[in-house]
Write a protein that holds these residues in place. Structure first.
Motif, PDB file in Angstrom:
ATOM      1  N   GLU A  47      21.413 -15.792-155.326  1.00 24.30           N
ATOM      2  CA  GLU A  47      22.092 -16.063-154.060  1.00 24.30           C
ATOM      3  C   GLU A  47      22.896 -17.351-154.142  1.00 24.30           C
ATOM      4  OE1 GLU A  47      20.156 -15.445-149.918  1.00 24.30           O
ATOM      5  OE2 GLU A  47      19.881 -17.568-150.381  1.00 24.30           O
ATOM      6  N   LEU A  48      24.181 -17.260-153.841  1.00 25.50           N
ATOM      7  CA  LEU A  48      24.986 -18.460-153.632  1.00 25.50           C
ATOM      8  C   LEU A  48      24.614 -19.007-152.260  1.00 25.50           C
ATOM      9  CD1 LEU A  48      27.279 -20.259-154.743  1.00 25.50           C
ATOM     10  CD2 LEU A  48      28.886 -18.793-153.496  1.00 25.50           C
ATOM     11  N   HIS A  49      24.270 -20.306-152.211  1.00 24.48           N
ATOM     12  CA  HIS A  49      23.619 -20.850-151.012  1.00 24.48           C
ATOM     13  C   HIS A  49      24.240 -22.202-150.647  1.00 24.48           C
ATOM     14  CE1 HIS A  49      19.997 -21.065-148.357  1.00 24.48           C
ATOM     15  NE2 HIS A  49      20.237 -22.358-148.428  1.00 24.48           N
ATOM     16  N   PHE A  50      24.633 -22.345-149.392  1.00 25.21           N
ATOM     17  CA  PHE A  50      25.114 -23.618-148.839  1.00 25.21           C
ATOM     18  C   PHE A  50      24.239 -23.994-147.662  1.00 25.21           C
ATOM     19  CE2 PHE A  50      27.260 -25.512-145.218  1.00 25.21           C
ATOM     20  CZ  PHE A  50      27.839 -26.658-145.750  1.00 25.21           C
ATOM     21  N   ARG A  51      23.997 -25.300-147.521  1.00 24.04           N
ATOM     22  CA  ARG A  51      23.317 -25.759-146.313  1.00 24.04           C
ATOM     23  C   ARG A  51      23.827 -27.147-145.944  1.00 24.04           C
ATOM     24  NH1 ARG A  51      17.094 -27.567-147.868  1.00 24.04           N
ATOM     25  NH2 ARG A  51      17.659 -29.588-148.808  1.00 24.04           N
ATOM     26  N   SER A  52      23.760 -27.432-144.628  1.00 25.18           N
ATOM     27  CA  SER A  52      24.139 -28.739-144.115  1.00 25.18           C
ATOM     28  C   SER A  52      23.327 -29.002-142.861  1.00 25.18           C
ATOM     29  CB  SER A  52      25.637 -28.778-143.795  1.00 25.18           C
ATOM     30  OG  SER A  52      26.011 -30.042-143.273  1.00 25.18           O
ATOM     31  N   THR A  53      22.951 -30.261-142.625  1.00 30.19           N
ATOM     32  CA  THR A  53      22.158 -30.584-141.436  1.00 30.19           C
ATOM     33  C   THR A  53      22.983 -30.352-140.176  1.00 30.19           C
ATOM     34  OG1 THR A  53      22.822 -32.902-141.670  1.00 30.19           O
ATOM     35  CG2 THR A  53      20.703 -32.263-142.628  1.00 30.19           C
ATOM     36  N   GLY A  54      22.273 -29.954-139.111  1.00 34.85           N
ATOM     37  CA  GLY A  54      22.920 -29.729-137.831  1.00 34.85           C
ATOM     38  C   GLY A  54      23.555 -28.361-137.735  1.00 34.85           C
ATOM     39  N   THR A  55      24.139 -28.085-136.583  1.00 39.38           N
ATOM     40  CA  THR A  55      24.839 -26.825-136.338  1.00 39.38           C
ATOM     41  C   THR A  55      26.328 -27.071-136.413  1.00 39.38           C
ATOM     42  OG1 THR A  55      23.068 -26.045-134.880  1.00 39.38           O
ATOM     43  CG2 THR A  55      25.204 -24.956-134.702  1.00 39.38           C
ATOM     44  N   ILE A  56      26.981 -26.442-137.356  1.00 39.75           N
ATOM     45  CA  ILE A  56      28.426 -26.637-137.539  1.00 39.75           C
ATOM     46  C   ILE A  56      29.177 -25.790-136.508  1.00 39.75           C
ATOM     47  CG2 ILE A  56      30.366 -26.413-139.115  1.00 39.75           C
ATOM     48  CD1 ILE A  56      28.455 -26.803-141.429  1.00 39.75           C
ATOM     49  N   LYS A  57      30.018 -26.457-135.742  1.00 41.16           N
ATOM     50  CA  LYS A  57      30.827 -25.759-134.732  1.00 41.16           C
ATOM     51  C   LYS A  57      32.313 -26.035-134.912  1.00 41.16           C
ATOM     52  CE  LYS A  57      28.705 -27.372-131.063  1.00 41.16           C
ATOM     53  NZ  LYS A  57      28.386 -27.519-129.616  1.00 41.16           N
ATOM     54  N   ASP A  58      32.668 -26.651-136.016  1.00 42.02           N
ATOM     55  CA  ASP A  58      34.071 -26.914-136.313  1.00 42.02           C
ATOM     56  C   ASP A  58      34.666 -25.660-136.948  1.00 42.02           C
ATOM     57  OD1 ASP A  58      36.409 -27.622-137.929  1.00 42.02           O
ATOM     58  OD2 ASP A  58      35.956 -29.693-137.378  1.00 42.02           O
ATOM     59  N   LEU A  59      35.583 -25.014-136.240  1.00 44.35           N
ATOM     60  CA  LEU A  59      36.115 -23.728-136.683  1.00 44.35           C
ATOM     61  C   LEU A  59      36.821 -23.853-138.032  1.00 44.35           C
ATOM     62  CD1 LEU A  59      36.589 -20.738-136.067  1.00 44.35           C
ATOM     63  CD2 LEU A  59      38.680 -21.406-134.838  1.00 44.35           C
TER      64      LEU A  59
END
Length: 416
Positions: A158-170
Motif C-alpha cells: 500500500e502506498l500510504h500518506f498521512r498528516s496530522t489534523g484534517t486537511i480541508k485545503d482543496l
C-alpha cells in the motif's frame, strides 16, 4: 451561522465533496461509526482519502491519510518525510538513508529505501519532487501487508500518506491525488505509457485477482488483469504466450476467456498444449463455455482434427481417440479428467479406460471420492479405475539396458 462559517471556514464534507467531483471520484458519507471518504481511480489503482484517530491514554490525534494498494512483487520500500519530522522509522525494515542526487531535495527531506537505485529513479521524476515539495507536512511510504493481519493478497502493498489534523485545503488535497497517481505510475510502470509495452502488460496479468473491501472497496484485481490479457492479444507478441497460458486455469473465468482469445489472436503453436488441457472445462464466461472457446482457439491454431477427436470422445466415440498417437496425449488425458465432473463424465471415464490412461488414476479416484459410485458417472469411473489398476499391475517388459548381454539368445551356429 454565517459568522460560524467565517470563523471555521467551509466544512470538511463540502470541501471533500468538491474534491470528489474534481478528481472524478466518489464521496462516501460517514456515519456514527465510520468516517467520510473520497475515492478515485487512477488507471489500475483505487486511491482512498479518509481520516483516522489514534488514542494514547486520555489524548487522541486525528490524521488525514491517503492509501492505494498496488502490486509490488519486488517488495520495494521507501519512506519520505521532511527533515526533522521523525526519527529513523525505516531502519527496522532494513532501509537506509538515501541521497537521490538533487541537492535542495536531499537537504529538505529524509528518504529511506531498501533499493537505492530504484528510489533514485523514482525521485528523479521532477513532477514527483515538485508535488512532494508542495506539501507542508508529508509522510509518504510503502506499507507492507504481510503476516497474520494482512488484508491484501500476496505481493500487494500500500502506498500510504498521512498528516496530522484534517486537511480541508482543496488545492492541497488535489495535489495529493496527483502525487499518488504519478508515484503509482512510476513505481509500477517506470513512468512509461504502457498501452504497447508487452512487459508491463505481462506484469499486470501476473498480479493477484480478487476484491478487498473494508468500509468500501480498496482493491479490485480482476479488471486490470483482464485488460492486460486483451492488450497482449492485440499486440500479438509470442513472448506473451507463457504468461497467458499461466492464467488459463485462474479462478476468474472471464480472465481465462480473455487469455484464450489472446492466444487465438497470437496464433503461436506453443499455446496448443496448454489450451488442449481445457477442452473439458465446463465453466461459463460471457455466455459461452470455456471448453468451447478453447475448441475455437485450437481450430485457429490448426488443431481442428484433434479437437474433433476429443469432442467425439466426450460424446462416446472412442475409435479415433484410441488410434491417436500424437504429441498431446498427456494434455488430452487432462482434458478428459476435467470432463469427469461434467455432463460428459461417463464418456470421459470410459475414454480413459479405452486408451489405457493409467496416469489418470489419481484424478479418477479423486472424483470418485467426491461423487460416489451410485450414479452412472460414478459407476463408469469405478469401472475405469478397476480396469486401469489391473493394467497397471501387469508385469512390464524390461528395458534393453536392464538385460545382461550373456542372457540374450544366440543362434545354434554361434560359438561360445
Amino acid at each position: 451561522m454565517s459568522s460560524f462559517k467565517a470563523l471555521f471556514g467551509p466544512s470538511r464534507e463540502k470541501i471533500w465533496r468538491q474534491l470528489s467531483s474534481e478528481v472524478g471520484g466518489q464521496f462516501h458519507e460517514g456515519g456514527l461509526l465510520t468516517q467520510s471518504a473520497v475515492q478515485a481511480r487512477a488507471d489500475d489503482w483505487i486511491i482512498t482519502l479518509d481520516t483516522f484517530t489514534q488514542h494514547a491514554g486520555n489524548s487522541h490525534q486525528t490524521y488525514t491519510r491517503l492509501r492505494a494498494p498496488y502490486f509490488n512483487p519486488e517488495s520495494f520500500r521507501f519512506e519520505i518525510y521532511r527533515a526533522g519530522m521523525f526519527s529513523g522509522l525505516g531502519k527496522a525494515l532494513g532501509m537506509e538513508d538515501i541521497e537521490v542526487g538533487h541537492a535542495r531535495f536531499d537537504r529538505d527531506f529524509v528518504i529511506k529505501s531498501n533499493a537505492p537505485r530504484r528510489v533514485r529513479r523514482l525521485f528523479d521524476n521532477r513532477k514527483i519532487r515538485h508535488l512532494i515539495d508542495a506539501q507542508p507536512k508529508i509522510h509518504l511510504s510503502v506499507k507492507g501487508h504481510d503476516g497474520l493481519f494482512g488484508k491484501f493478497p500476496a505481493g500487494v502493498d500500500e502506498l500510504h500518506f498521512r498528516s496530522t489534523g484534517t486537511i480541508k485545503d482543496l488545492a492541497q488535497l488535489r495535489t495529493l491525488f496527483d502525487l499518488f497517481a504519478e508515484v503509482l505510475q512510476q513505481v509500477c510502470h517506470e513512468g512509461k505509457a504502457y498501452e504497447d509495452d508487452i512487459r508491463i502488460h505481462i506484469r499486470r496479468l501476473r498480479a493477484p485477482g480478487g476484491r478487498i473491501k473494508d468500509k468500501y472497496v480498496l482493491w479490485e484485481g480482476d479488471g486490470p488483469r483482464r485488460d492486460a490479457a486483451a492488450a497482449l492479444g492485440r499486440l500479438g507478441d509470442p513472448a506473451a504466450v507463457p504468461a497467458l497460458a499461466s492464467v488459463l486455469g485462474d479462478e476468474d473465468p472471464l480472465l481465462a476467456a480473455r487469455a484464450i482469445e489472446a492466444l487465438a489472436r497470437i496464433q503461436d503453436r506453443k499455446a496448443a498444449g496448454p489450451l488442449i488441457r481445457l477442452l473439458g472445462d465446463m465453466r461459463e464466461a460471457d455466455g459461452a463455455r470455456v471448453g468451447d472457446r478453447v475448441a475455437d482457439a485450437l481450430r485457429k491454431l490448426g488443431e481442428g482434427e484433434l479437437v474433433d477427436i476429443v469432442v467425439g470422445a466426450f460424446g462416446g466415440e472412442f475409435g479415433r481417440l484410441k488410434a491417436y498417437d500424437g504429441e498431446y496425449r498427456a494434455q488430452v488425458i487432462e482434458a478428459l479428467g476435467d470432463a469427469l465432473e461434467g455432463v460428459s463424465g461417463t464418456h470421459a471415464a470410459n475414454a480413459l479406460a479405452e486408451i489405457n490412461a493409467v496416469e489418470a488414476l489419481p484424478r479418477l479416484r479423486e472424483v470418485l471420492r467426491s461423487t460416489g459410485a451410485r450414479n452412472p458417472t460414478g459407476q463408469a469411473i469405478s469401472s475405469a479405475i478397476k480396469a486401469l489398476e489391473a493394467r497397471a499391475a501387469l508385469p512390464r517388459a524390461a528395458a534393453a539396458a536392464d538385460v545382461d548381454i550373456d542372457t540374450l539368445p544366440r543362434s545354434a551356429q554361434e560359438s561360445l
